[in-house]
Every structure is written in structure tokens, then in C-alpha cells.
Design a protein around this motif. Structure first.
Motif, PDB file in Angstrom:
ATOM      1  N   PHE A   1       0.842  -1.226   0.119  1.00 56.69           N
ATOM      2  CA  PHE A   1       0.007  -0.072  -0.043  1.00 56.69           C
ATOM      3  C   PHE A   1       1.093   1.278  -0.026  1.00 56.69           C
ATOM      4  O   PHE A   1       0.098   2.392  -0.119  1.00 56.69           O
ATOM      5  N   GLY A   2       2.081   1.121  -0.233  1.00 57.33           N
ATOM      6  CA  GLY A   2       2.910   2.206  -0.176  1.00 57.33           C
ATOM      7  C   GLY A   2       3.298   2.779   1.072  1.00 57.33           C
ATOM      8  O   GLY A   2       3.157   2.399   2.203  1.00 57.33           O
ATOM      9  N   ILE A   3       4.175   4.128   0.962  1.00 62.10           N
ATOM     10  CA  ILE A   3       4.489   4.758   2.462  1.00 62.10           C
ATOM     11  C   ILE A   3       3.208   5.161   3.180  1.00 62.10           C
ATOM     12  O   ILE A   3       3.218   4.933   4.317  1.00 62.10           O
ATOM     13  N   ILE A   4       2.123   5.617   2.437  1.00 58.41           N
ATOM     14  CA  ILE A   4       1.103   5.970   3.211  1.00 58.41           C
ATOM     15  C   ILE A   4       0.431   4.703   4.121  1.00 58.41           C
ATOM     16  O   ILE A   4       0.049   4.969   5.073  1.00 58.41           O
ATOM     17  N   GLY A   5       0.248   3.626   3.473  1.00 57.07           N
ATOM     18  CA  GLY A   5      -0.137   2.568   4.227  1.00 57.07           C
ATOM     19  C   GLY A   5       0.647   2.212   5.408  1.00 57.07           C
ATOM     20  O   GLY A   5       0.044   1.810   6.337  1.00 57.07           O
ATOM     21  N   LEU A   6       1.927   2.274   5.215  1.00 59.29           N
ATOM     22  CA  LEU A   6       2.964   1.919   6.105  1.00 59.29           C
ATOM     23  C   LEU A   6       2.709   2.845   7.434  1.00 59.29           C
ATOM     24  O   LEU A   6       2.777   2.525   8.541  1.00 59.29           O
ATOM     25  N   LEU A   7       2.487   3.902   7.188  1.00 59.97           N
ATOM     26  CA  LEU A   7       2.245   5.342   8.285  1.00 59.97           C
ATOM     27  C   LEU A   7       1.029   4.758   9.097  1.00 59.97           C
ATOM     28  O   LEU A   7       0.961   5.244  10.247  1.00 59.97           O
ATOM     29  N   TRP A   8      -0.088   4.686   8.340  1.00 62.33           N
ATOM     30  CA  TRP A   8      -1.243   4.385   8.992  1.00 62.33           C
ATOM     31  C   TRP A   8      -1.212   2.985   9.862  1.00 62.33           C
ATOM     32  O   TRP A   8      -1.828   2.745  10.915  1.00 62.33           O
ATOM     33  N   TRP A   9      -0.243   2.092   9.457  1.00 64.00           N
ATOM     34  CA  TRP A   9      -0.040   0.833  10.151  1.00 64.00           C
ATOM     35  C   TRP A   9       0.600   1.407  11.427  1.00 64.00           C
ATOM     36  O   TRP A   9       0.303   0.627  12.448  1.00 64.00           O
ATOM     37  N   GLN A  10       1.446   2.259  11.353  1.00 60.46           N
ATOM     38  CA  GLN A  10       2.108   2.715  12.534  1.00 60.46           C
ATOM     39  C   GLN A  10       1.377   3.298  13.616  1.00 60.46           C
ATOM     40  O   GLN A  10       1.378   3.179  14.553  1.00 60.46           O
ATOM     41  N   VAL A  11       0.210   4.058  13.171  1.00 61.68           N
ATOM     42  CA  VAL A  11      -0.897   4.651  13.871  1.00 61.68           C
ATOM     43  C   VAL A  11      -1.397   3.455  14.425  1.00 61.68           C
ATOM     44  O   VAL A  11      -1.714   3.640  15.731  1.00 61.68           O
ATOM     45  N   ILE A  12      -1.919   2.479  13.874  1.00 56.37           N
ATOM     46  CA  ILE A  12      -2.749   1.478  14.273  1.00 56.37           C
ATOM     47  C   ILE A  12      -1.965   0.660  15.581  1.00 56.37           C
ATOM     48  O   ILE A  12      -2.288   0.264  16.606  1.00 56.37           O
ATOM     49  N   SER A  13      -0.609   0.309  15.148  1.00 56.90           N
ATOM     50  CA  SER A  13       0.113  -0.306  15.954  1.00 56.90           C
ATOM     51  C   SER A  13       0.394   0.420  17.294  1.00 56.90           C
ATOM     52  O   SER A  13       0.878  -0.253  18.269  1.00 56.90           O
ATOM     53  N   SER A  14       0.702   1.803  17.108  1.00 57.22           N
ATOM     54  CA  SER A  14       0.760   2.629  18.336  1.00 57.22           C
ATOM     55  C   SER A  14      -0.327   2.532  19.237  1.00 57.22           C
ATOM     56  O   SER A  14      -0.352   2.337  20.695  1.00 57.22           O
ATOM     57  N   ILE A  15      -1.414   2.474  18.552  1.00 57.22           N
ATOM     58  CA  ILE A  15      -2.817   2.366  19.576  1.00 57.22           C
ATOM     59  C   ILE A  15      -2.688   0.965  20.387  1.00 57.22           C
ATOM     60  O   ILE A  15      -2.847   0.978  21.593  1.00 57.22           O
ATOM     61  N   VAL A  16      -2.676  -0.188  19.529  1.00 59.27           N
ATOM     62  CA  VAL A  16      -2.599  -1.345  20.126  1.00 59.27           C
ATOM     63  C   VAL A  16      -1.385  -1.601  21.245  1.00 59.27           C
ATOM     64  O   VAL A  16      -1.624  -1.975  22.320  1.00 59.27           O
ATOM     65  N   GLY A  17      -0.176  -1.076  20.702  1.00 56.60           N
ATOM     66  CA  GLY A  17       0.909  -0.975  21.788  1.00 56.60           C
ATOM     67  C   GLY A  17       0.640  -0.420  23.198  1.00 56.60           C
ATOM     68  O   GLY A  17       0.825  -0.936  24.223  1.00 56.60           O
ATOM     69  N   LEU A  18      -0.255   0.887  22.996  1.00 56.45           N
ATOM     70  CA  LEU A  18      -0.700   1.395  24.258  1.00 56.45           C
ATOM     71  C   LEU A  18      -1.198   0.730  25.249  1.00 56.45           C
ATOM     72  O   LEU A  18      -1.289   0.732  26.417  1.00 56.45           O
ATOM     73  N   ILE A  19      -2.468  -0.009  24.397  1.00 56.17           N
ATOM     74  CA  ILE A  19      -3.206  -0.715  25.257  1.00 56.17           C
ATOM     75  C   ILE A  19      -2.503  -1.711  26.131  1.00 56.17           C
ATOM     76  O   ILE A  19      -2.879  -1.972  26.965  1.00 56.17           O
ATOM     77  N   ILE A  20      -1.736  -2.397  25.514  1.00 54.52           N
ATOM     78  CA  ILE A  20      -0.923  -3.411  26.110  1.00 54.52           C
ATOM     79  C   ILE A  20       0.013  -2.957  27.340  1.00 54.52           C
ATOM     80  O   ILE A  20      -0.123  -3.463  28.274  1.00 54.52           O
TER      81      ILE A  20
END
Length: 480
Positions: free
Chosen positions: A375-394
Motif C-alpha cells: 500500500f506504499g508509504i501511506i499504508g506503512l504510516l497508517w499501520w504505524q498509527v494502528i500499532s501504536s494504539i494497540v501497543g499503548l493498550i498493552i
């Protein structure tokens, strides 16, 4: 001096240091961004993962162990000093030999010599790691400020002069080396500590037992945080990586100023009250609310006015970085919450749990990155947002259990702040859209007027609806 006085003093001097350093770095980066090409910043971005891994391995978590140790002595400090110094030499020569492989990986021959010169800073920095840890443990941030700021100024001047003279990417390399040398020299001369010829096996065992888990955790975190540089540098162009690193560095400006300064104070502060869960929870919750109270609106303003900010500061050639920056704003606002939750695990001595959580987070993050590449760089960056949220919950789930501050209560404390920031952001965006179209406001007037209006609305509504963070700030700073 009481703990409260030491904390306030530490905050004042740390914020002074952080804002001073970031302001100088920011001004230097503006000059360099106009003098150099995005691809030249991209070259440094390509090796950032190797620089970060080397730095993480050299420390081995030993200085963190020194900070949390009650009354460490000369044997503790000297042992850690010589182990860190030896580690820096080993890591430097490993990267020196690996430099051709790194250059081949990116298909950038110039990286071979860049890696070999840039990483010499490992050895330079190792000479002052313990001195810096001692000052942090003592919460002597005033001295750290008077050491770091002159180093930044002189090295920044060196970098700009070299860029003007046409040194290109080497101006960034030599700027980094000169900064490391100047700060290390001052720490060595002014910290008041010298190592003794001591290498205590028992002390090493004690600090290593705690520190190696932090090192492995930090290593995983370092690889993850720099994985985007690695992937973008490998699969996309050096210029695109330059846009990403520019967006990342601008995002880090408010994040570092607010969260890193507090983090530097909170770790020794948390360590000093590590056995008092009630007090630890109270201090932690107050600091967490405070940092989000100021960081959330700042990131909202940067998101709204990203285009005119890039246009004015860096020029037309950097505008492709704007969408990258706007997505990264979501990651930036969550960053301090990760840090403070992980600090709880460290001061509680749960480096084992720290490591386990990092392994879990990095496994799902790696899978997500692999899926996002198409999905290109934009896809990578949105995944960074999602993984940050999940990581914070953990992180919040486990650290909250240690101090009886569960995740749901943490969310109750910070959701009103996020909600207020979004509401005020929507109002200001509407004002900006209407007035900019109606009376053709220039970009300079937009970024001067509307952020001030934002904070007036934000602070006014915070007072009206009684946001607790505003009262905490008044009590902490203004109360005699």
C-alpha cells in the motif's frame, strides 16, 4: 531540597534544556533543509537503524540500572563505564566491517564511508555515558543544559558552514561528530566524576541482570522505530525517505520537547518512590494528564496547518512530506503515554515483563508492516498509527496492574482532553477555511493568528468544563 522542589526544579531546567536544544536544532534543520536535497537527508535515514541499534547495544541498559539503584558507589559507576566503553569499540568495528554490506543493501556506495565515519561517535559518546547518568540520577538538569546547548550551537554552525561550502551529506555527518565530541568533552570536564580502574564482577552481574532485558527490549523497540527507514530506503527512493525523515523530525519537535523532558525527570522521580504504590499512581496520573493536556492541542494545530508550515519553513521541494507528517501527528500524541507506562515497569524492576511485552508488540507489528508494504508509504504510516494504539493498550494494561491504575481509569483521565482538542481543532479549521477563502489570508498570518486563537479557545473551555490538568498546572507552577 524536598522531592517536590527537586521535581519542579528538574522540570524547569529540563524543559529549558529541551526547548533550547530543539529550537536550535530546528533552526539548523531549516537552514540545512534549504541548502541540501531530500535525498541527502535520506542517506542518513538509511543508516539510522544501524546507528540506533549500535547505541542501544553499547549501553546495555546499565545506565538505567544505575539510575534506579539506591546509593550506587564508585565501583558501580566505574564498572559500567568500562563495560560501556569496551562495548562501543566492539560495536564500532562490527559496523566498520559491515559497512560494505550496508552500502550494497541499499545500492548506495557512498554509505560505506558514511557508516565508518558516522559511527565513530559511539566511542566518543561512551566516554560520557556514566557522567550523564549520574547527573540524571541527581536530577542536576541545569548542568546538563549548560553543556548540551553550547555543543548544539557550535556543531550546528559547523554543519551549516559545511553545507554552504558544498559538502552535501557530509555536513550532516561532521555535524553529528562535532556535537558528540563537544558534549562529551564538557561532561568529562564539568561533571566532577572520573572512573577508577575497577571492574567489579558482582556489580556487573547486578546491573547486567536488570539491564540486559532492557537492552533486548530497547533493541526490539529500536529496530521497530527505525524499520520504516529501512523499508522505505530499500523499496522506495532516497528522496522519499528524506521526506519521511523530515516529517518525522518535525513531528518529534513538540513530542521531544514535552514528553522527553518530562520522561527525563519522571524516571528518577518514579525510582525514588518505587515502593509507594499510592504515591506512584498519584504522581504518574498527574504527569500523564499534564503532558497530554499540552501535547494534544499542539499536534492538532500542526496537523491543521501542516501545508503552510512546510511551505514557509522548508520550501516547495519539501511539500510531498506534508501528508506523511499529518499521519505521524497521530503517532506523536500517543508517544509519551508509551514512555510513562514503560517507566513504571522499569522502576518496579519488571524488566522481564518489559521484554515480554516488547516481543509481543514487535511480532504483530512486523506482520503488519509486511502486509502494509504493497500500500506504499501511506499504508506503512497508517499501520504505524494502528500499532501504536494497540501497543499503548498493552503497555497500559500491565503497568496499570502494578500500581492499581487500570487501563479504563487511565482512559477516563485522558479521553476528555483528546475530545476537547478535536472539538477545538474542528472549530479552528472551519474558521481558517472560511477566513482564508474570504479575505485571502497569507500563510504567515494563518500560522501566526489561528494557533493563538486555538489555545485561547482550548484554555477557556478547559476552565469552563473544569479539565483537571489545568488546575494541576496552576497548582504545580503558580502556587508559591
Amino acid at each position: 531540597m524536598s522531592l517536590r522542589q527537586k521535581t519542579i526544579s528538574g522540570l524547569i531546567w529540563t524543559f529549558s534544556q529541551q526547548f533550547g536544544v530543539q529550537l536550535i536544532n530546528f533552526l539548523v534543520s531549516i537552514a540545512l533543509a534549504r541548502l541540501l536535497m531530500p535525498s541527502e537527508f535520506g542517506l542518513i535515514g538509511m543508516i539510522s537503524i544501524f546507528i540506533a541499534i549500535g547505541s542501544s547495544l553499547i549501553d546495555s541498559g546499565l545506565t538505567s540500572s544505575l539510575i534506579r539503584t539506591i546509593n550506587p558507589d564508585q565501583r558501580d559507576y566505574s564498572t559500567v563505564f568500562f563495560i560501556n566503553l569496551a562495548g562501543s569499540v566492539v560495536i564500532y568495528f562490527i559496523l566498520f566491517l559491515a559497512a560494505p554490506l550496508i552500502a550494497n543493501f541499499y545500492d548506495q556506495p557512498i554509505l560505506e564511508s558514511i557508516v565508518r565515519v558516522f559511527t565513530f561517535s559511539f566511542i566518543i559518546n561512551a566516554f560520557a555515558g556514566v557522567q550523564s547518568a549520574r547527573l540524571t540520577k541527581e536530577m542536576n538538569f541545569k548542568l546538563q543544559m549548560t553543556i548540551q546547548i553550547p555543543s548544539i550551537i557550535v556543531s550546528g554552525i559547523i554543519g551549516v558552514v559545511l553545507a554552504v561550502q558544498g559538502y552535501g551529506v557530509w555536513s550532516l555527518v561532521y555535524m553529528n561528530l562535532s556535537q558528540s565530541f563537544l558534549s562529551t568533552l564538557q561532561l568529562w570536564l564539568r561533571s566532577g566524576w572520573r572512573p577508577s580502574l575497577i571492574l567489579d564482577k558482582e556489580k556487573l552481574k547486578h546491573h547486567f541482570k536488570f539491564g540486559y532485558k532492557l537492552t533486548l527490549s530497547g533493541l526490539l523497540d529500536t529496530i521497530y522505530n527505525n524499520a520504516y527507514n529501512l523499508i522505505i530506503g530499500k523499496y522506495f527512493s532516497a528522496a522519499q525517505l528524506g521526506y519521511y525523515t523530515r516529517a518525522q523530525s518535525l513531528k518529534q519537535l513538540p513530542v521531544n520537547n514535552i514528553s522527553r523532558a518530562l520522561n527525563k525527570v519522571t524516571y528518577p522521580l518514579f525510582a525514588s518512590i518505587q515502593n509507594d504504590n499510592l504515591k506512584l499512581r498519584a504522581v504518574y496520573s498527574k504527569i500523564m494528564r499534564q503532558v497530554i493536556f499540552w501535547l494534544a492541542p499542539t499536534m492538532a494545530i500542526l496537523f491543521i496547518f501542516a501545508l503552510p508550515i512546510f511551505q514557509i519553513l522548508f520550501g516547495e521541494k519539501w511539500l510531498p512530506a506534508v501528508p506523511y507528517f499529518q499521519i505521524l501527528c497521530f503517532v506523536g500524541v500517543l508517544h509519551p503515554l508509551h514512555s510513562y507506562n514503560l517507566n513504571i515497569l522499569k522502576v518496579k524492576g519488571r524488566s522481564d515483563l518489559f521484554l515480554k511485552l516488547e516481543i509481543i508488540k514487535k511480532i504483530y507489528t512486523t506482520i503488519g508492516i509486511a502486509c502494509a508494504i504493497p500500500f506504499g508509504i501511506i499504508g506503512l504510516l497508517w499501520w504505524q498509527v494502528i500499532s501504536s494504539i494497540v501497543g499503548l493498550i498493552i503497555n497500559a494494561w500491565y503497568s496499570g496492574k502494578l500500581i492499581n491504575y487500570p487501563l479504563n481509569e487511565q482512559l477516563i483521565d485522558i479521553v476528555p482532553i483528546f475530545s476537547l482538542s478535536i472539538v477545538v481543532g474542528a472549530i479552528i479549521y472551519s474558521f481558517d477555511y472560511f477566513f482564508s477563502s474570504a479575505i485571502l489570508l497569507s500563510d504567515i498570518w494563518r500560522i501566526m493568528f489561528f494557533p493563538i486563537l486555538y489555545f485561547l479557545f482550548y484554555l477557556g473551555l478547559s476552565y469552563i468544563i473544569k479539565i483537571k490538568s489545568l488546575a494541576d498546572f496552576t497548582q504545580l507552577i503558580l502556587k508559591k
